[in-house]
Motif scaffolding. Sequence first.
Motif, PDB file in Angstrom:
ATOM      1  N   LYS A  15       0.825  -1.228   0.000  1.00  0.00           N
ATOM      2  CA  LYS A  15       0.000   0.000   0.000  1.00  0.00           C
ATOM      3  C   LYS A  15       0.851   1.268   0.000  1.00  0.00           C
ATOM      4  N   THR A  16       1.833   1.306   0.901  1.00  0.00           N
ATOM      5  CA  THR A  16       2.641   2.528   1.024  1.00  0.00           C
ATOM      6  C   THR A  16       3.558   2.694  -0.188  1.00  0.00           C
ATOM      7  N   THR A  17       4.110   1.595  -0.658  1.00  0.00           N
ATOM      8  CA  THR A  17       4.980   1.654  -1.836  1.00  0.00           C
ATOM      9  C   THR A  17       4.195   2.125  -3.058  1.00  0.00           C
ATOM     10  N   LYS A  31       6.975   1.200   8.388  1.00  0.00           N
ATOM     11  CA  LYS A  31       5.678   0.660   8.744  1.00  0.00           C
ATOM     12  C   LYS A  31       4.666   1.785   9.006  1.00  0.00           C
ATOM     13  N   THR A  32       3.536   1.709   8.318  1.00  0.00           N
ATOM     14  CA  THR A  32       2.508   2.723   8.451  1.00  0.00           C
ATOM     15  C   THR A  32       1.751   2.472   9.752  1.00  0.00           C
ATOM     16  N   GLN A  33       1.805   3.457  10.682  1.00  0.00           N
ATOM     17  CA  GLN A  33       1.233   3.235  12.013  1.00  0.00           C
ATOM     18  C   GLN A  33      -0.188   3.761  12.148  1.00  0.00           C
ATOM     19  N   VAL A  42      -5.472   8.034   0.681  1.00  0.00           N
ATOM     20  CA  VAL A  42      -5.414   7.740   2.111  1.00  0.00           C
ATOM     21  C   VAL A  42      -4.779   6.355   2.260  1.00  0.00           C
ATOM     22  N   ASP A  43      -3.600   6.339   2.856  1.00  0.00           N
ATOM     23  CA  ASP A  43      -2.889   5.077   3.097  1.00  0.00           C
ATOM     24  C   ASP A  43      -3.303   4.580   4.482  1.00  0.00           C
ATOM     25  N   THR A  44      -3.497   3.291   4.613  1.00  0.00           N
ATOM     26  CA  THR A  44      -3.943   2.739   5.896  1.00  0.00           C
ATOM     27  C   THR A  44      -2.922   1.732   6.413  1.00  0.00           C
TER      28      THR A  44
HETATM   29 MG   LIG Z   1       2.223   0.757   4.784  1.00  0.00          MG
END
Ligand SMILES: [Mg+2]
Length: 162
Positions: A15-17, A31-33, A42-44
């Motif tokens: 997702k973040t990449t 790591k997306t917190q 919107v990244d989750t």
């Molecule tokens: Mg992430």
Amino acid sequence: MRNRVMMMGPIGAGKTTLTNALLETESSATKTQTLSYRDWIVDTPGEYMENPYYYKTIMATALEVTHLIFLFDATSAKLTFPPGFSQGFTKLPIGVITKSDHPEANVERAIRILRMALPKGPIVVTSAVTRKGLEHIKELVACSTTQAMKDYAESHSSEILI
Ligand SMILES: [Mg+2]
Ligand SMILES: Nc1nc2c(ncn2[C@@H]2O[C@H](COP(=O)(O)OP(=O)(O)O)[C@@H](O)[C@H]2O)c(=O)[nH]1
């Protein structure tokens, strides 16, 4: 409302990449917190999908966007979304297969598995490494209706847009 999309998928799905690749930014894919509002995306955190405690947050945040992207890692053989999951939302769904460049990717299997969670709507085969499929995602998020997405998907139908 300007069209916006929320990324949904388990930890490590990409997702973040993918968000970084779409926005052409270099925010570290640490790591997306927490929910991360970045321009039209919107990244989750993957925990949101894996822990029922967060379902309410997911549902509330989905109200703020026009589209939902359901990500599935091409190297994975296991669906973490419930069957028909996308149909529980009133937002425009886009399925995205990530990591198609990976040596262990099995794109056909991934499409078959993701279809169970996403009975309707386009599926885009992508790679954040080669940038494959990214333009299709942008064009689909620019569509404001199911019909517009369908028309776009049909007129650009290929092995990477199903
Ligand atoms: Mg992430
Ligand atoms: N080969 C390859 N690896 C990817 C791709 N997208 C993500 N990854 C890798 O998958 C791992 C998890 O990615 P991340 O974006 O943090 O996943 P998230 O937890 O869903 O946000 C990282 O090691 C990424 O480098 C891709 O398109 N191709």
